[in-house]
Design an enzyme around this catalytic site. Structure first.
Site, PDB file in Angstrom:
ATOM      1  N   MET A   3       8.582  -3.000   9.549  1.00 33.08           N
ATOM      2  CA  MET A   3       9.440  -3.591   8.770  1.00 33.08           C
ATOM      3  C   MET A   3       9.127  -3.357   7.395  1.00 33.08           C
ATOM      4  O   MET A   3       9.757  -3.124   6.493  1.00 33.08           O
ATOM      5  CB  MET A   3       9.628  -5.009   8.871  1.00 33.08           C
ATOM      6  N   ASP A  54      -1.289  -3.803   2.427  1.00 34.54           N
ATOM      7  CA  ASP A  54      -1.768  -4.229   3.882  1.00 34.54           C
ATOM      8  C   ASP A  54      -3.221  -4.749   3.964  1.00 34.54           C
ATOM      9  O   ASP A  54      -3.904  -4.769   2.762  1.00 34.54           O
ATOM     10  CB  ASP A  54      -1.304  -3.003   4.841  1.00 34.54           C
ATOM     11  N   GLU A  83       3.896 -11.887  13.029  1.00 38.54           N
ATOM     12  CA  GLU A  83       4.515 -13.222  13.216  1.00 38.54           C
ATOM     13  C   GLU A  83       3.666 -14.157  13.575  1.00 38.54           C
ATOM     14  O   GLU A  83       3.719 -14.689  14.901  1.00 38.54           O
ATOM     15  CB  GLU A  83       5.686 -12.828  14.353  1.00 38.54           C
ATOM     16  N   LYS A  99       0.644 -15.864   8.018  1.00 34.72           N
ATOM     17  CA  LYS A  99       1.655 -15.963   6.996  1.00 34.72           C
ATOM     18  C   LYS A  99       1.230 -17.011   5.703  1.00 34.72           C
ATOM     19  O   LYS A  99       1.536 -16.583   4.629  1.00 34.72           O
ATOM     20  CB  LYS A  99       3.126 -16.431   7.809  1.00 34.72           C
ATOM     21  N   HIS A 104      15.940 -12.089   5.706  1.00 37.99           N
ATOM     22  CA  HIS A 104      15.655 -11.433   7.367  1.00 37.99           C
ATOM     23  C   HIS A 104      16.193  -9.995   7.431  1.00 37.99           C
ATOM     24  O   HIS A 104      17.588 -10.079   7.287  1.00 37.99           O
ATOM     25  CB  HIS A 104      16.183 -12.160   8.162  1.00 37.99           C
TER      26      HIS A 104
HETATM   27  P1  NAI Z   1       4.197  -4.673  12.470  1.00 42.24           P
HETATM   28  O1  NAI Z   1       2.984  -5.252  13.541  1.00 42.24           O
HETATM   29  O2  NAI Z   1       4.616  -3.339  12.623  1.00 42.24           O
HETATM   30  O3  NAI Z   1       3.603  -4.974  11.143  1.00 42.24           O
HETATM   31  C1  NAI Z   1       2.785  -6.065  10.590  1.00 42.24           C
HETATM   32  C2  NAI Z   1       2.079  -5.541   9.384  1.00 42.24           C
HETATM   33  O4  NAI Z   1       1.329  -6.473   8.905  1.00 42.24           O
HETATM   34  C3  NAI Z   1       1.080  -4.571   9.944  1.00 42.24           C
HETATM   35  O5  NAI Z   1       0.847  -3.402   9.265  1.00 42.24           O
HETATM   36  C4  NAI Z   1      -0.572  -5.403   9.889  1.00 42.24           C
HETATM   37  O6  NAI Z   1      -1.471  -4.530   9.463  1.00 42.24           O
HETATM   38  C5  NAI Z   1       0.061  -6.218   8.491  1.00 42.24           C
HETATM   39  N1  NAI Z   1      -0.754  -7.434   8.305  1.00 42.24           N
HETATM   40  C6  NAI Z   1      -1.166  -8.104   9.305  1.00 42.24           C
HETATM   41  N2  NAI Z   1      -2.116  -9.034   8.898  1.00 42.24           N
HETATM   42  C7  NAI Z   1      -1.985  -8.846   7.385  1.00 42.24           C
HETATM   43  C8  NAI Z   1      -2.493  -9.524   6.327  1.00 42.24           C
HETATM   44  N3  NAI Z   1      -3.383 -10.528   6.425  1.00 42.24           N
HETATM   45  N4  NAI Z   1      -2.549  -9.048   5.082  1.00 42.24           N
HETATM   46  C9  NAI Z   1      -1.712  -7.697   4.878  1.00 42.24           C
HETATM   47  N5  NAI Z   1      -1.206  -7.285   6.156  1.00 42.24           N
HETATM   48  C10 NAI Z   1      -1.231  -7.833   7.130  1.00 42.24           C
HETATM   49  O7  NAI Z   1       5.163  -6.162  12.408  1.00 42.24           O
HETATM   50  P2  NAI Z   1       6.807  -5.805  12.097  1.00 42.24           P
HETATM   51  O8  NAI Z   1       7.671  -5.472  13.237  1.00 42.24           O
HETATM   52  O9  NAI Z   1       6.665  -5.176  10.981  1.00 42.24           O
HETATM   53  O10 NAI Z   1       7.116  -7.299  11.730  1.00 42.24           O
HETATM   54  C11 NAI Z   1       6.812  -7.860  10.570  1.00 42.24           C
HETATM   55  C12 NAI Z   1       7.331  -9.176  10.341  1.00 42.24           C
HETATM   56  O11 NAI Z   1       9.017  -8.926  10.335  1.00 42.24           O
HETATM   57  C13 NAI Z   1       7.338 -10.285  11.382  1.00 42.24           C
HETATM   58  O12 NAI Z   1       7.444 -11.339  10.887  1.00 42.24           O
HETATM   59  C14 NAI Z   1       8.237  -9.970  12.384  1.00 42.24           C
HETATM   60  O13 NAI Z   1       9.021 -11.109  13.092  1.00 42.24           O
HETATM   61  C15 NAI Z   1       9.674  -9.795  11.250  1.00 42.24           C
HETATM   62  N6  NAI Z   1      10.795  -9.065  11.764  1.00 42.24           N
HETATM   63  C16 NAI Z   1      10.586  -7.892  12.618  1.00 42.24           C
HETATM   64  C17 NAI Z   1      11.602  -7.148  12.888  1.00 42.24           C
HETATM   65  C18 NAI Z   1      11.535  -6.083  14.018  1.00 42.24           C
HETATM   66  O14 NAI Z   1      12.458  -5.558  14.504  1.00 42.24           O
HETATM   67  N7  NAI Z   1      10.461  -5.637  14.230  1.00 42.24           N
HETATM   68  C19 NAI Z   1      13.243  -7.633  12.521  1.00 42.24           C
HETATM   69  C20 NAI Z   1      13.011  -8.513  11.505  1.00 42.24           C
HETATM   70  C21 NAI Z   1      12.031  -9.364  11.305  1.00 42.24           C
END
Ligand code: NAI
Length: 713
Positions: free
Chosen positions: A328, A347, A406, A411, A454
């Protein structure tokens, strides 16, 4: 006079009719325009001093179609065939008067001519267009559930043949000026500064004020009618194709085919009457009203900030920080940079941030390769995305979007670290898909600046953004979040906090109903096909595979933990649990879910389903399955209104169509209830509750609304 057009007669006896609808950025057909054009035609036809007329526009574009707000308001008055015809016929009759006024009329088309604008030009005897690269030419009425009702379905096929005319009218495609010239819709294309001169010359050189279809022996180019083998074949194939594509949910394409088929076999006068009759049937169906209201009037208003608190000044976001460069975050970084913002992408390691930026690099490369962007523009976009390795680099951000895992703890941690460095006025927006915003805001030192924004995946393709207002989010924060979404050129909706907010919560009822039906032994093919026939983009089982059953399983487990004793299993849970725990088929990403995904063939429903979820002997009627799949979504939306998650039916309707693909022909989940009629809707829900379970039971609140017939609109 002079509200919409002016008329000036020169020494050569040529009247220049200049359209300039006051108070509108674009010329549109309004009641005033019709009245003034009537007077102008009268003057042209009766004045001996006038030899002919040139029609043009004072604005950058020639003319668009009917004013949709006027059309929407007129819908209220259209209650039967007579009132529908009274609305449909006058413009058609007026343009016919123009082409039979006895004097030569030339259209000087200086820019875009759409809908009624192009129909006006088609009713002229000569069409010269300016060589305007950005002008769009077409008859897009089908996109609002209507047909071109000012002669478009009759004149265009008589001009360019039925095949080409149908392609343009049924698809609602826009042509360029050069394409319109190639299709012989225009006689000539000239530089802008010669437009009026060329139009005048055509008249002075003896241009004739009679249409080809009003001359003796006229034949539709390429043939017409059931007895002409070319046209008969075209209509046979075309009807099947249109039925397949619309599943009979959209009446307009079939009405267009009928108007063209019938109208081209008779003289134009009768053809125009036939067209108006078909337009009347469309005006009487709720589909066009619902589509115009939600997809044009309300969508347009939302994109102009209808939901932003009015007294807060607009705040432009120049620099946006993005926490988490995963699926995302990477895609939000791209759309922010594309909209001209400076992006700081962070990140947990710089390598991960770089990997997130590669997503934009790939998209830019693709755009450049396909000629949608230049290499220089692409490089500029990428230069706006800066990968950063620490929070210190986030100083100066106007807004931060958090898209990390998530996970509450993570967060909370990134919220604190970001807030320590960003300006005190900056907005902190979480992209969480499931965690209530108010509870996430507990980690914030400035909960008034905290809000949910969102996005849907992938953000560069999905048009909707759901803004979630937490208990403490301020009006300034909401306004800024809306301004950011408008800058991104997306459609914002505003909802209040709730588990799953609005979109995920209602969408889950659709997938849950799909799994419940599987558990009851209903044929999976029936479930999937009926959902698509109803107009959902994909069936509930296919979409579960896409988002993964694994995700649905984890969300369920999380909710169970959060709610404790008050948690109740959903009706589809036994199927979900079996698919995950016993059958180990977590979804498409893993190669198997409800479908199989062979590497060398198309996906197909998994043959083993019937072994593990045996088919019931008696299968339900398709209509029953359709009702269950649509009603459960509409009912859950009504619950969101009751709980004030939705404070406005427009957000509900826009969110349902743009967020998860609820069928556009309905106008959205709440328009759907209004169209069924709230009394009938509630009565049918009660019946379904008895047959299928309490999830269909309407609340006392909804029953009370039904009792007094209180619609959502
Ligand atoms: P993802 O797992 O692809 O990406 C999450 C990223 O956050 C990773 O690159 C990770 O290294 C990074 N990360 C983790 N801990 C961290 C920290 N302490 N500091 C900095 N970076 C950190 O997950 P995705 O799918 O991108 O989801 C991210 C958020 O968006 C979640 O809250 C999810 O619920 C929400 N979301 C996801 C959707 C989807 O279709 N995947 C749609 C709408 C919202």
């Amino acid at each position: 006079m002079n509200q919409t057009l002016s008329i000036a007669v020169d020494n050569d006896g040529i009247a220049l009719l200049t359209i300039d609808v006051q108070g509108r950025p674009m010329n549109v057909v309004t009641p005033d325009f019709m009245e003034e054009l009537t007077a102008a035609i009268q003057q042209i036809s009766t004045s001996p001093a006038i030899k002919g007329a040139v029609i043009t526009s004072a604005k950058a574009d020639f003319m668009a179609g009917a004013d949709l707000k006027w059309l929407l308001a007129s819908h209220e008055k259209i209650t039967d065939a007579k009132s529908a015809m009274a609305f449909a016929w006058p413009l058609n009759e007026l343009f016919r008067k123009l082409e039979t006024c006895g004097k030569p009329i030339a259209a000087a088309i200086n820019g875009t001519a759409l809908g009624g604008g192009l129909e006006l030009a088609l009713a002229c005897h000569y069409r010269v267009a300016a060589d305007n690269q950005t002008a769009r030419i077409g008859l897009p009425e089908v996109l609002v559930g209507l047909l071109p009702g000012a002669g478009g379905t009759q004149r265009l096929p008589r001009l360019i043949g039925i095949h080409d005319a149908l392609m343009i009218i049924i698809e609602g495609t826009h042509l360029s000026v050069q394409e319109a010239l190639a299709k012989k819709i225009f006689h000539k294309v000239v530089p802008q500064d010669q437009l009026i001169r060329v139009a005048r010359e055509w008249i002075l050189d003896g241009g004739i004020g009679v249409q080809p279809w009003d001359t003796k022996g006229f034949k539709v180019p390429g043939g017409a009618g059931g007895m002409d083998p070319r046209s008969a074949q075209l209509f046979m194939g075309g009807t099947a194709l249109v039925s397949k594509r619309t599943q009979h949910n959209y009446p307009a394409p079939i009405a267009i085919m009928s108007a063209v088929y019938e109208g081209t076999q008779v003289p134009i006068e009768t053809g125009l009457k036939i067209e108006s009759r078909y337009l009347s049937t469309l005006l009487l169906s709720p589909v066009s009203r619902n589509m115009i209201r939600t997809m044009f009037v309300n969508k347009g208003a939302a994109e102009k900030g209808a939901r932003r608190p009015a007294d807060v000044p607009v705040r432009k976001v120049s620099t946006v920080g993005i926490l988490g460069a995963g699926m995302m975050g990477a895609s939000i970084a791209y759309i922010s940079a594309r909209a001209g913002m400076q992006v700081k992408l962070l990140d947990s390691t710089i390598e991960k941030a770089e990997k997130g930026k590669q997503y934009s690099e790939k998209l830019v490369a693709k755009d450049v390769e396909r000629g949608r962007s230049s290499a220089a523009k692409g490089a500029e976009l990428l230069s706006r995305i800066q990968t950063v390795s620490g929070y210190a680099d986030l100083t100066g951000c106007d807004l931060v979007v958090e898209a990390v895992f998530e996970d509450r703890t993570i967060k909370a941690d990134v919220t604190r670290q970001a807030e320590a460095v960003i300006p005190s006025t900056a907005i902190f927006a979480s992209n969480t898909s499931t965690l209530p915003i108010t509870s996430l805001a507990e980690a914030s030192a400035r909960p008034a600046n905290f809000i949910g924004v969102h996005f849907f995946s992938p953000a560069e393709k999905m048009p909707l953004v759901e803004i979630i207002v937490g208990k403490q989010s301020s009006a300034e924060t909401l306004a800024c979040a809306i301004d950011y979404v408008i800058q991104l050129r997306k459609t914002p909706i505003v909802v209040n906090d709730s588990r799953g907010f609005y979109t995920s919560r209602v969408f889950a009822t659709f997938t849950n109903e799909g799994m419940t039906l599987v558990g009851e032994g209903v044929s999976p093919a029936l479930i999937e096909n009926v959902a698509r026939q109803a107009g959902m983009p994909v069936g509930p089982l296919a979409v579960l595979d896409e988002v993964t059953l694994e995700l649905a399983y984890h969300v369920t487990e999380q909710t169970r933990r959060d709610l404790g004793a008050s948690y109740k299993d959903a009706s589809g849970w036994p199927v979900l649990r079996k698919m995950m725990e016993v059958l180990k088929r977590p979804g498409k990403r893993y190669g198997h879910g409800f479908y199989d995904y062979p590497a060398d063939a198309r996906k197909s429903l998994w043959a083993g389903l019937s072994e593990h979820f045996p088919l019931a002997k008696a299968q339900p009627e398709a209509e029953e399955v359709r009702k269950r799949l649509l009603y459960i979504q509409a009912l859950e939306t009504a619950r969101c209104v009751e709980e004030r998650v939705l404070t406005n039916p427009i957000d509900g309707d826009l969110g349902s169509i743009l967020g998860w693909g609820f069928p556009p022909w309905t106008g959205g989940t709440l328009s759907f209830i209004d169209t069924v009629g709230i009394k009938d809707f509630v009565a049918e829900c009660k019946q379904m509750a008895e047959l299928y379970g309490p999830r269909f039971a309407p609340s006392a609140w909804l029953e009370a609304r039904a009792a007094i017939g209180q619609n959502f609109y």
